[in-house]
Enzyme design. Structure first.
Site, PDB file in Angstrom:
ATOM      1  N   HIS A 151     132.439 -33.950  47.477  1.00 47.42           N
ATOM      2  CA  HIS A 151     131.494 -34.611  46.560  1.00 47.42           C
ATOM      3  C   HIS A 151     130.215 -34.979  47.308  1.00 47.42           C
ATOM      4  CE1 HIS A 151     133.975 -35.004  43.018  1.00 47.42           C
ATOM      5  NE2 HIS A 151     134.904 -35.729  43.607  1.00 47.42           N
ATOM      6  N   HIS A 178     127.971 -32.066  47.799  1.00 50.53           N
ATOM      7  CA  HIS A 178     127.368 -31.701  46.516  1.00 50.53           C
ATOM      8  C   HIS A 178     126.121 -32.567  46.275  1.00 50.53           C
ATOM      9  CE1 HIS A 178     128.267 -30.809  41.952  1.00 50.53           C
ATOM     10  NE2 HIS A 178     127.259 -30.107  42.406  1.00 50.53           N
ATOM     11  N   HIS A 195     138.241 -34.074  50.215  1.00 51.25           N
ATOM     12  CA  HIS A 195     137.853 -34.118  48.800  1.00 51.25           C
ATOM     13  C   HIS A 195     136.552 -34.921  48.620  1.00 51.25           C
ATOM     14  CE1 HIS A 195     138.784 -34.376  44.380  1.00 51.25           C
ATOM     15  NE2 HIS A 195     138.013 -35.430  44.502  1.00 51.25           N
ATOM     16  N   GLU A 196     136.530 -36.139  49.142  1.00 49.97           N
ATOM     17  CA  GLU A 196     135.345 -36.988  48.967  1.00 49.97           C
ATOM     18  C   GLU A 196     134.152 -36.426  49.734  1.00 49.97           C
ATOM     19  OE1 GLU A 196     135.494 -38.883  46.600  1.00 49.97           O
ATOM     20  OE2 GLU A 196     137.672 -39.076  46.409  1.00 49.97           O
TER      21      GLU A 196
END
Ligand code: ZN
Length: 672
Positions: free
Chosen positions: A465, A468, A461-462
């Site tokens: 980010h 991104h 998940h991290e």
């Protein structure tokens, strides 16, 4: 010696930064920014090149100065650092308000937009449009009377938000439960009992002493065999800061809620919106109140019947009707019986170095990048690392710091933070740099750290980010990476990345037994994958209840008083409620996401982003989870575009159509 926070190196010099550098550096940069802004505004005929670009540069500079301070405060906290950090906050807030209320700057931006709009690139136009929107939402265009009133409302709301949060904390802290009879504690995990015994000893009491914090509450609800104990904790927890329960009226947030709703409504109408929900949507991907309500109701139509089936099945498993404080307990029993797989038993198959190597390999296959650790970079702790990101041809793209283990003086949870945002301006270029922070259990001596699968998902998940932020191709910091991305879409890349951690063709890349190196046995892998859909209906129904409550409450033509608040709760429960809460339940009184956090009229964002991520991943699943063409399309149309492009337009360009909820339903086992 010069202040290291003001140095213009690519990476912060963590070896040299001291708490006493923070406030002087921030003050110096703020003074430089104020002077620069005054000079820029004094020039005739400002243009994108002579005003907007230099403005981007000075904001970028300020963020780069403060980022290491905020990061160090989170990962190696000390009294001196906290004081230095807190001394900077009001200075930054004051500057931000000043810029937001700067009518001359707003007028100059509007003039540039009108004069040069047709000639500018899409990203440049977006920089202007976002800034103009911020000015409008700060009330810069209002006549003097309403402007003053709006400012007063914002200050009063900020005070009420803190008051709401404080009362929730105070109510939790004021309650505790002493236990002397060990039989009452049957079922509770050893580490919970140990902590409670230690607390009792510290207070000079016999037996066990339980406080009302979230881990303790969840442990009691999930594991305590004694229904009476569960009920007691449930009542204390679900009546926090209300006129019900063991502390009825002591920290009552009821009047605070109605006052917050009244002031939010007034602020929204001063800006020309019909209600606060419309104001919230002004900066989001979802366009209208009707669209959000329709979205939530569409999900409810699928999830609520599934949740009712799950509850009926659970009650037949328990052999009796279940109260709210029975549901998590029997759910855990059923989960254990059905799946027979424990998170702890899987740890030896997920050593962190193997997980990271696999994760970098996945990123390489998808986006044609390589990730390598760079030794010799100045760090804040011996456990931290730095990694370079390069394109396949060797072109540097940026990098990130990894800080993976829990330790004293480090904030809990996991997050991605910005160190530097990408820019390519006339005044210079910078590559993006991120912090990727987790709180995994540190390795035992002579062994790598071993993760649970849930922790593997958190890391993915991290990392989503982080990609991104790092893979952006946008030149202007205010809309590069995660900047300028609407709140309801910012979790799309992170939730998307989680999907790879749940695929049978991907898990062998990130797992190998820590001693034997053996792959995760197929049978164990199968059982792990099966747990994903367990009680997905019940979990979603609860989120939908919260989301509909939050949104309906803020979408009313007039602010809700106490009676209207109760009516909204009643109506939402009648529509999507599954587990029947007892009459004393007052969940709204401790709903900090909505009454003191950033999720007001925005709680739906969780589900919104989950739908986007599942639908985006379905495009990968259809073509093959490592399909390079799909990845290139996702990168080109969406991931690299930051906030420079309308998110719905970007999604449609990637997917060939608007988002659909069906892939999430399939993932959750609700639809075939
Ligand atoms: Zn996230």
């Amino acid at each position: 010696m010069p202040n290291p926070l003001l140095a213009t190196t690519d990476l912060p010099d963590y070896a040299a930064i001291r708490p006493e550098h923070a406030e002087p550096a921030v003050r110096a940069q703020l003074a430089a920014n104020r002077q620069r802004l005054a000079e820029l505004l004094a020039r005739p005929e400002p243009s994108f090149a002579t005003l907007v670009e230099p403005f981007e540069e000075m904001q970028h500079r300020l963020n780069t100065v403060f980022a290491p301070v905020s990061h160090l405060n989170a990962v190696v906290n000390s009294e001196a650092l906290r004081a230095a950090y807190n001394a900077c906050l009001p200075l930054l807030a004051e500057y931000q308000t000043e810029v937001g209320q700067n009518a001359a700057l707003a007028a100059a931006f509007a003039a540039i937009r009108a004069r040069e709009g047709a000639r500018l690139s899409a990203a440049q136009r977006q920089v202007l449009d976002h800034a103009l929107r911020e000015f409008r939402l700060a009330g810069v265009q209002l006549p003097a009377g309403p402007k003053a009133r709006f400012k007063a409302l914002m200050q009063e709301l900020s005070r009420l938000h803190s008051r709401f949060e404080e009362q929730v904390l105070d109510a939790a802290q004021a309650w505790s439960r002493a236990v002397e009879d060990e039989a009452l504690l049957a079922g509770l995990p050893a580490h919970v009992l140990e902590r409670a015994a230690r607390t009792a000893r510290e207070r000079g009491r016999p037996g066990w002493w339980f406080t009302l914090d979230q881990p303790t509450y969840l442990a009691v609800m999930t594991h305590a065999d004694a229904a009476a104990l569960r009920r007691e904790f449930y009542e204390a927890w679900s009546t926090r800061a209300s006129e019900q329960g063991p502390q009825a009226g002591r920290f009552d947030n009821g009047p605070v809620i109605t006052e917050i709703l009244r002031l939010r409504h007034e602020a929204a109408t001063i800006l020309g919106f019909g209600n606060f929900a419309e104001l919230s949507l002004a900066t989001k991907m979802a366009a209208t109140v009707g669209e959000v309500i329709g979205f939530l109701e569409e999900l409810a139509a699928h999830y609520v019947p599934a949740a009712r089936r799950e509850l009926a099945e659970l009650e037949s498993f328990a052999g009796r009707p279940l109260a709210a404080w029975d549901v998590p307990y029997y759910a855990e029993k059923l989960r254990q019986q059905r799946h027979a797989v424990s998170e702890q038993a899987l740890r030896p198959w997920f050593p962190l170095p193997r997980v990271l190597a696999g994760l970098f390999e996945i990123a390489g296959r998808l986006y044609g990048i390589t990730i390598r650790e760079r030794p010799g970079v100045a760090l804040w702790h011996a456990d931290a690392r730095y990694y370079d990101l390069r394109a396949r041809d060797g072109t540097p793209l940026g990098g990130f710091y990894g800080d993976f283990y829990a330790r004293e003086h480090k904030r809990g949870g996991a997050w991605m933070g910005e160190v530097t945002v990408r820019k390519r301006l006339a005044t210079g270029a910078a590559l993006p740099v991120a912090n990727l922070v987790c709180n995994f259990a540190p390795p035992a001596t002579g062994q790598p750290a071993l993760l649970t699968h849930a922790e593997v998902v958190t890391l993915f998940h991290e990392f989503g980010h982080t990609l991104h932020h790092l893979l952006t191709r946008i030149d202007y910091p205010s809309v590069a990476g995660i900047n300028g991305v609407p709140w309801d879409a910012v979790e799309l890349p992170s939730q998307l990345m989680e999907h790879w951690a749940w695929r049978p063709e991907v898990l062998p890349l990130v797992s190998a037994h820590v001693t034997s190196g053996e792959p995760l046995p197929a049978e164990l892998l199968g059982r792990l994958l099966d747990t994903r859909t367990f009680h997905a209906g019940l979990a979603a129904a609860r989120q939908l209840e919260y989301a509909l409550f939050d949104f309906r409450l803020h979408a009313r033509a007039a602010p809700a008083d106490a009676a209207a608040l109760a009516a909204v709760i009643g109506a939402v429960r009648a529509q999507v409620g599954v587990v029947r809460p007892p009459p004393f339940n007052r969940f709204a009184h401790s709903f900090t996401h909505v009454f003191s956090g950033a999720y007001a009229a925005g709680y739906y964002s969780y589900k919104w982003a989950e739908v986007l991520a599942a639908d985006a991943f379905a495009a990968f699943a259809e073509a093959g989870v490592f399909d390079a063409a799909t990845a290139e399309r996702f990168l080109g149309e969406l991931l690299s575009q930051g906030g420079s492009r309308d998110l719905m337009e970007a999604f449609v360009a990637f997917r060939g159509r608007r988002p659909e909820v069906r892939p999430l339903l399939v993932q959750d086992g609700i639809a075939a």
